[in-house]
Design an enzyme around this catalytic site. Structure first.
Site, mmCIF file in Angstrom:
data_model
loop_
_atom_site.group_PDB
_atom_site.id
_atom_site.type_symbol
_atom_site.label_atom_id
_atom_site.label_comp_id
_atom_site.label_asym_id
_atom_site.label_seq_id
_atom_site.Cartn_x
_atom_site.Cartn_y
_atom_site.Cartn_z
ATOM 1 N N LYS A 193 0.840 -1.195 0.000
ATOM 2 C CA LYS A 193 0.000 0.000 0.000
ATOM 3 C C LYS A 193 0.882 1.254 0.000
ATOM 4 O O LYS A 193 0.697 2.167 -0.791
ATOM 5 C CB LYS A 193 -0.911 -0.032 1.229
ATOM 6 C CG LYS A 193 -1.751 1.192 1.403
ATOM 7 C CD LYS A 193 -2.710 1.064 2.574
ATOM 8 C CE LYS A 193 -3.315 2.429 2.882
ATOM 9 N NZ LYS A 193 -4.304 2.396 3.945
ATOM 10 N N GLU A 199 10.612 -4.660 4.386
ATOM 11 C CA GLU A 199 10.688 -6.084 4.005
ATOM 12 C C GLU A 199 10.348 -6.259 2.524
ATOM 13 O O GLU A 199 11.025 -6.971 1.778
ATOM 14 C CB GLU A 199 9.689 -6.913 4.837
ATOM 15 C CG GLU A 199 10.023 -7.033 6.307
ATOM 16 C CD GLU A 199 9.343 -5.960 7.153
ATOM 17 O OE1 GLU A 199 9.064 -4.863 6.605
ATOM 18 O OE2 GLU A 199 9.087 -6.225 8.343
ATOM 19 N N GLY A 251 -4.770 -1.599 4.955
ATOM 20 C CA GLY A 251 -3.950 -2.723 4.472
ATOM 21 C C GLY A 251 -4.593 -4.075 4.735
ATOM 22 O O GLY A 251 -4.677 -4.931 3.844
ATOM 23 N N ARG A 252 -5.082 -4.289 5.960
ATOM 24 C CA ARG A 252 -5.630 -5.611 6.301
ATOM 25 C C ARG A 252 -7.036 -5.814 5.748
ATOM 26 O O ARG A 252 -7.649 -6.860 5.976
ATOM 27 C CB ARG A 252 -5.585 -5.825 7.814
ATOM 28 C CG ARG A 252 -6.218 -4.729 8.644
ATOM 29 C CD ARG A 252 -5.847 -4.869 10.113
ATOM 30 N NE ARG A 252 -6.303 -3.738 10.920
ATOM 31 C CZ ARG A 252 -5.644 -2.594 11.078
ATOM 32 N NH1 ARG A 252 -4.478 -2.416 10.452
ATOM 33 N NH2 ARG A 252 -6.114 -1.630 11.840
ATOM 34 N N GLU A 337 -4.499 -6.564 14.963
ATOM 35 C CA GLU A 337 -4.011 -5.249 14.543
ATOM 36 C C GLU A 337 -5.151 -4.231 14.630
ATOM 37 O O GLU A 337 -4.926 -3.051 14.874
ATOM 38 C CB GLU A 337 -3.435 -5.307 13.120
ATOM 39 C CG GLU A 337 -2.467 -4.166 12.818
ATOM 40 C CD GLU A 337 -1.724 -4.316 11.498
ATOM 41 O OE1 GLU A 337 -2.368 -4.204 10.441
ATOM 42 O OE2 GLU A 337 -0.501 -4.538 11.515
ATOM 43 N N HIS A 368 -4.764 -33.387 17.402
ATOM 44 C CA HIS A 368 -3.627 -34.241 17.767
ATOM 45 C C HIS A 368 -2.458 -33.403 18.260
ATOM 46 O O HIS A 368 -1.319 -33.868 18.267
ATOM 47 C CB HIS A 368 -3.230 -35.102 16.567
ATOM 48 C CG HIS A 368 -4.355 -35.988 16.124
ATOM 49 N ND1 HIS A 368 -4.595 -37.233 16.669
ATOM 50 C CD2 HIS A 368 -5.361 -35.770 15.236
ATOM 51 C CE1 HIS A 368 -5.679 -37.752 16.108
ATOM 52 N NE2 HIS A 368 -6.169 -36.884 15.246
ATOM 53 N N LYS A 497 9.537 -0.820 14.180
ATOM 54 C CA LYS A 497 10.105 -0.466 12.867
ATOM 55 C C LYS A 497 11.227 0.557 13.040
ATOM 56 O O LYS A 497 12.302 0.454 12.441
ATOM 57 C CB LYS A 497 9.032 0.142 11.956
ATOM 58 C CG LYS A 497 8.034 -0.841 11.394
ATOM 59 C CD LYS A 497 7.087 -0.115 10.433
ATOM 60 C CE LYS A 497 5.903 -0.963 10.058
ATOM 61 N NZ LYS A 497 4.892 -0.260 9.279
HETATM 62 O O1 F6P Z 1 3.382 -2.700 9.766
HETATM 63 C C1 F6P Z 1 2.046 -2.993 9.680
HETATM 64 C C2 F6P Z 1 1.512 -2.714 8.310
HETATM 65 O O2 F6P Z 1 1.440 -1.347 8.103
HETATM 66 C C3 F6P Z 1 0.172 -3.384 8.097
HETATM 67 O O3 F6P Z 1 -0.867 -2.653 8.617
HETATM 68 C C4 F6P Z 1 0.157 -3.543 6.624
HETATM 69 O O4 F6P Z 1 -0.815 -4.448 6.194
HETATM 70 C C5 F6P Z 1 1.561 -4.008 6.383
HETATM 71 O O5 F6P Z 1 2.338 -3.261 7.298
HETATM 72 C C6 F6P Z 1 2.092 -3.829 4.989
HETATM 73 O O6 F6P Z 1 2.020 -2.502 4.576
HETATM 74 P P1 F6P Z 1 2.190 -2.099 3.067
HETATM 75 O O7 F6P Z 1 1.097 -2.729 2.290
HETATM 76 O O8 F6P Z 1 2.147 -0.610 3.036
HETATM 77 O O9 F6P Z 1 3.538 -2.632 2.613
#
Ligand code: F6P
Length: 533
Positions: A193, A199, A251-252, A337, A368, A497
């Protein structure tokens, strides 16, 4: 507001509730859109349900729901509307954000996604080595968990290129995923987003380097899903392969739009639209049904009952559906979250515990593994079972029946338990007597009275999957409204972060750890001495 419900009597035994009202299941369940939500095997009775419904009413659930659908700025700490529901508003009825109808753009983007997915699936869009056989979606959190979960859930509908998901910055994830793939026949989707998540950007650069070794124009086999066109352009990805969305999609909550491109590539446009249609049907139900018949509201109230009133702080989600094996992980982000906050919208501390710890695994595997604790452990874990009436494998229907029997048996066993007298009889039947019988019998007692709910659906089709996910989204919303918190921000992820950014040069040995606490210094020292620094 909490006083009335906090004073509710939670001591009723579930079996006694059934004894008093043999038809209890009919009354303490709700149906909508072919789904059945049975919450009769909980301690909720008529009085507690009335109090819970009053709690929802007093919290203004209906008004807040309407405000969300109307595009009001309900995410007050980020100053944003919350309109993931617009992404599945397939009829295009106007949805206004600051007086501007967002639907033409939403539907145009959906059409563009579908055209692109079709080009890939048909081979009209070629990689530099021929037809695309594999798609790698690089994203994390909401840009990974939702689409990865849904792609797996819809496995019987896959008829496009293979779609893989890479999220972890641990190089092992991308290395294991790319190994064996042909870069010249692979499309990489960078899903973020913000297009700043470290990452995702790190993995995207690794994928670009991998691609560069095999093809002359690596960026030609990249697509991007983001709200930031500027940043996607900086990566060299042309606008024609950038699918944008607005910041009113959290995002979620984003798998319904461009972030769902991987799902669409796997199953095709029509199945993806059916998925949206299912979610839209749940939206309509949520907006129209009376609170007591409203599936998301009742799911939320059962959650509030167990967590805030009975004090059970965890919630197990147990899909008896192997293809929903990523649902618990997806729900962990959605619920934890969204509702893992301590401060309410008005800045005051929450007087009650907020969102529960959500966890789970598919049945029957969990049986199990950790069900021992659920049945006989010293704490109560409310369980949420999910089950399809029929599976996708007609020739394996007998296995589905066994799966269903296990699911229902677990729910029954949790409620009924096994008394000491029954355990003694079992031991006596095995020939034990005296002290040894007593000792062995004690270990075979199940306290029972452990609550569970069951959500039944006909079959895990795209449409039903859309309904299930939208159901959980709205459940989280209702719980958030009752708790008075903002379910749509996530400030709690920021501190880690920031510290990771500051620690990176220290871990790499470029900066000294001198200013850090002795624990961090010791840990860095261990890593550096073994990493050769
Ligand atoms: O760090 C949490 C977060 O901001 C989430 O809310 C989000 O889904 C995820 O990181 C990834 O964010 P992006 O889509 O901006 O890479």
């Amino acid at each position: 507001m909490w006083d009335d419900v906090k004073a509710l009597d939670t001591s009723a035994k579930i079996v006694d509730l059934f004894a008093a009202d043999p038809d209890r299941a009919e009354d303490f369940s709700a149906t909508a859109l072919e789904m059945l939500f049975d919450y009769s095997k909980t301690g909720i009775d008529g009085a507690s349900r009335r109090a819970l419904l009053a709690l929802a009413q007093n919290a203004g659930v209906e008004a807040k729901r309407d405000a969300m659908f109307a595009g009001e700025v309900i995410n007050e700490t980020e100053g944003r509307a919350v309109l993931h529901t617009a992404l599945r508003n397939l009829d295009g009825d106007p949805v206004l954000v600051e007086g501007f109808d967002v639907m033409p753009e939403v539907l145009a983007t959906l059409d563009r996604m579908e055209r692109f997915a079709e080009e890939l699936r048909s081979g009209a869009f070629q990689g530099q080595g021929g037809k695309i056989t594999d798609v790698v979606n690089i994203g994390i959190g909401g840009s990974d968990l939702g689409p990865a979960m849904a792609t797996l859930a819809l496995a019987p509908y896959h008829d496009g290129p293979r779609v893989h998901y890479v999220s972890n910055v641990d190089g092992a994830h991308i290395a294991d995923t790319l190994r064996g793939l042909d870069p010249a026949k692979t499309l990489v989707i960078v899903a973020s987003k913000t297009f700043t998540t470290i990452e995702t950007m790190t993995n995207a650069r690794t994928a670009m380097a991998w691609m560069s070794e095999a093809v002359t124009e690596p960026a030609a086999q990249f697509a991007a899903l983001s709200t930031s066109e500027e940043k996607t352009a900086a990566m060299g990805i042309p606008a024609s392969r950038v699918f944008g969305f607005e910041d009113w999609v959290g995002g979620r909550y984003s798998l319904w739009g461009p972030i769902g491109l991987g799902i669409m590539i796997a199953v095709g446009g029509p199945a993806f639209r059916a998925f949206l249609r299912g979610a839209q049907a749940m939206d309509r139900h949520f907006c129209a049904a009376e609170l007591g018949e409203n599936l998301p509201v009742m799911l939320a109230l059962v959650g509030i009952w167990h967590n805030q009133i009975c004090g059970h702080t965890t919630r197990a989600v147990l899909p008896y559906d192997q293809r929903l094996s990523r649902l618990p992980a997806y729900l962990q982000q959605l619920e934890m979250e969204s509702n893992g906050k301590s401060v309410r919208m008005d800045g005051s501390d929450s007087p009650v515990h907020t969102g529960p710890v959500v966890w789970g695994e598919p049945g029957t595997n969990g049986q199990h593994a950790f069900y021992q604790l659920i049945h006989q452990g010293s704490r109560v874990v409310p369980c949420e079972f999910l089950l399809a009436a029929i599976g996708h494998e007609p020739d394996l229907a007998h296995q589905h029946d066994l799966l269903a029997a296990n699911c229902l048996a677990q729910s029954e066993a949790l409620m009924k338990g096994r008394s000491l007298a029954e355990a003694r009889a079992l031991m006596a039947a095995k020939g034990l007597s005296g002290d040894e019988l007593e000792r062995q019998a004690r270990h075979r007692v199940f306290a029972g009275n452990r609550p569970s709910t069951v959500l039944l659906y006909p079959k895990l089709t795209p449409e039903i999957l859309g309904q299930i996910i939208a159901l959980y989204e709205h459940r989280v919303f209702v719980e958030g409204v009752i708790l008075g918190i903002n379910s749509f921000d996530q400030w709690g992820v920021e501190l880690g972060k920031e510290l990771a950014t500051a620690l990176q040069p220290i871990v790499e040995g470029r900066e000294s750890a001198a200013g850090k606490d002795s624990s961090t210094r010791g840990l860095v020292h261990y890593i550096r001495t073994r990493a050769g620094g």
